[in-house]
Design a protein around this motif. Sequence first.
Motif, PDB file in Angstrom:
ATOM      1  N   ARG A  60      72.570  52.395  43.989  1.00  0.00           N
ATOM      2  CA  ARG A  60      72.483  53.617  42.076  1.00  0.00           C
ATOM      3  C   ARG A  60      74.009  53.856  41.248  1.00  0.00           C
ATOM      4  O   ARG A  60      73.835  53.333  40.386  1.00  0.00           O
ATOM      5  N   ARG A  61      75.031  52.535  41.859  1.00  0.00           N
ATOM      6  CA  ARG A  61      76.059  52.458  41.148  1.00  0.00           C
ATOM      7  C   ARG A  61      75.342  51.101  40.085  1.00  0.00           C
ATOM      8  O   ARG A  61      76.784  51.052  38.723  1.00  0.00           O
ATOM      9  N   LEU A  62      75.078  50.211  40.316  1.00  0.00           N
ATOM     10  CA  LEU A  62      74.886  49.396  39.370  1.00  0.00           C
ATOM     11  C   LEU A  62      73.828  49.535  38.308  1.00  0.00           C
ATOM     12  O   LEU A  62      74.428  49.314  37.810  1.00  0.00           O
ATOM     13  N   LEU A  63      73.489  50.324  38.459  1.00  0.00           N
ATOM     14  CA  LEU A  63      71.937  51.180  37.563  1.00  0.00           C
ATOM     15  C   LEU A  63      73.056  52.166  36.517  1.00  0.00           C
ATOM     16  O   LEU A  63      72.617  52.111  35.694  1.00  0.00           O
ATOM     17  N   ALA A  64      74.050  52.566  36.952  1.00  0.00           N
ATOM     18  CA  ALA A  64      74.932  53.451  36.781  1.00  0.00           C
ATOM     19  C   ALA A  64      76.158  52.855  34.995  1.00  0.00           C
ATOM     20  O   ALA A  64      76.392  53.276  34.182  1.00  0.00           O
ATOM     21  N   THR A  65      76.507  51.328  36.152  1.00  0.00           N
ATOM     22  CA  THR A  65      76.942  50.576  35.100  1.00  0.00           C
ATOM     23  C   THR A  65      76.067  49.626  33.996  1.00  0.00           C
ATOM     24  O   THR A  65      76.364  48.871  33.223  1.00  0.00           O
ATOM     25  N   GLY A  66      74.587  49.576  33.984  1.00  0.00           N
ATOM     26  CA  GLY A  66      74.062  49.062  33.448  1.00  0.00           C
ATOM     27  C   GLY A  66      73.772  47.606  33.222  1.00  0.00           C
ATOM     28  O   GLY A  66      73.016  46.579  32.660  1.00  0.00           O
ATOM     29  N   LEU A  67      74.381  46.924  35.104  1.00  0.00           N
ATOM     30  CA  LEU A  67      73.987  45.708  34.784  1.00  0.00           C
ATOM     31  C   LEU A  67      72.471  45.432  35.398  1.00  0.00           C
ATOM     32  O   LEU A  67      72.089  44.113  35.567  1.00  0.00           O
ATOM     33  N   VAL A  68      71.776  46.346  35.977  1.00  0.00           N
ATOM     34  CA  VAL A  68      70.805  46.198  36.768  1.00  0.00           C
ATOM     35  C   VAL A  68      70.000  46.861  36.551  1.00  0.00           C
ATOM     36  O   VAL A  68      70.259  48.327  36.186  1.00  0.00           O
ATOM     37  N   GLY A  69      69.113  46.887  35.862  1.00  0.00           N
ATOM     38  CA  GLY A  69      67.626  47.047  36.119  1.00  0.00           C
ATOM     39  C   GLY A  69      66.836  48.018  36.611  1.00  0.00           C
ATOM     40  O   GLY A  69      66.603  46.572  37.563  1.00  0.00           O
ATOM     41  N   GLU A  70      65.768  48.936  36.569  1.00  0.00           N
ATOM     42  CA  GLU A  70      65.327  49.515  38.112  1.00  0.00           C
ATOM     43  C   GLU A  70      63.243  49.362  36.991  1.00  0.00           C
ATOM     44  O   GLU A  70      63.451  50.026  35.638  1.00  0.00           O
ATOM     45  N   GLY A  71      62.431  49.450  37.716  1.00  0.00           N
ATOM     46  CA  GLY A  71      61.549  48.416  37.618  1.00  0.00           C
ATOM     47  C   GLY A  71      60.678  49.305  38.300  1.00  0.00           C
ATOM     48  O   GLY A  71      60.546  49.453  39.445  1.00  0.00           O
ATOM     49  N   THR A  72      59.206  48.918  38.524  1.00  0.00           N
ATOM     50  CA  THR A  72      58.370  47.961  39.476  1.00  0.00           C
ATOM     51  C   THR A  72      57.880  46.817  39.689  1.00  0.00           C
ATOM     52  O   THR A  72      57.514  46.282  38.056  1.00  0.00           O
ATOM     53  N   ASP A  73      57.103  46.789  40.526  1.00  0.00           N
ATOM     54  CA  ASP A  73      56.278  45.545  40.486  1.00  0.00           C
ATOM     55  C   ASP A  73      55.723  46.453  41.693  1.00  0.00           C
ATOM     56  O   ASP A  73      55.680  45.421  42.667  1.00  0.00           O
ATOM     57  N   GLY A  74      54.250  46.033  41.404  1.00  0.00           N
ATOM     58  CA  GLY A  74      53.112  46.052  41.610  1.00  0.00           C
ATOM     59  C   GLY A  74      52.913  47.685  42.085  1.00  0.00           C
ATOM     60  O   GLY A  74      53.481  48.657  41.792  1.00  0.00           O
ATOM     61  N   GLN A  75      53.215  47.677  43.388  1.00  0.00           N
ATOM     62  CA  GLN A  75      53.840  48.798  44.188  1.00  0.00           C
ATOM     63  C   GLN A  75      54.462  49.901  45.177  1.00  0.00           C
ATOM     64  O   GLN A  75      55.563  50.467  44.771  1.00  0.00           O
ATOM     65  N   ASP A  76      55.913  48.585  44.495  1.00  0.00           N
ATOM     66  CA  ASP A  76      57.286  48.426  44.312  1.00  0.00           C
ATOM     67  C   ASP A  76      58.227  48.410  43.279  1.00  0.00           C
ATOM     68  O   ASP A  76      57.547  48.052  42.712  1.00  0.00           O
TER      69      ASP A  76
END
Length: 186
Positions: A60-76
């Motif tokens: 959550r913190r890494l997403l908020a800093t913009g260093l990490v992005g989130e998406g989907t990889d198949g079902q995960d």
Amino acid sequence: TALPPSVRHLILDRLERLEPDDRHVLDQIAILGNATSYTILRVLLGKDGLEEKALVEALRRLLATGLVGEGTDGQDVAYTITHPLVQEVAYAEQPEIVRRRAHLAAIEALESFFEKRPGDESRLARHYSAAGPDANRDRALSALIAAGERALTIYANEEATRHYGTALAMIREGGGLRVEGGVLPR
């Protein structure tokens, strides 16, 4: 090209300000490469003693800093480092033995999910190549050859050449390759 020292220092300064758990998660994503699935990340970091709640908070913190992005990889759900230079610096700052051990752990985690995720041949081959001499040579060769075959089927000829070249180098170094009944080991 080499990364200019001023850019490396700017990125490193930002990484050094992260919470220890956040930095550990980011470092693990840097080793695992793009589209790191949450399941594999949880398995690997759980072995390091990071509980799931702490992992989720770090993400959550890494997403908020913009260093990490989130998406989907198949079902995960999958995580990536948002900029290749950040990934490069995070990866390079870890001692070689830490990277090798993380690649070995990634191999174990990926192989436990491998049957469920076709197409991971290239990722598995990359981890075998980077794990060093502690990786099982026969399985490494098998993974490299499978990745080369997979790359050829999708006309990724440069990738196939890279995998086959790495396999050939291992064989020349004395890695051996047992061919049983005319079939390569899988």
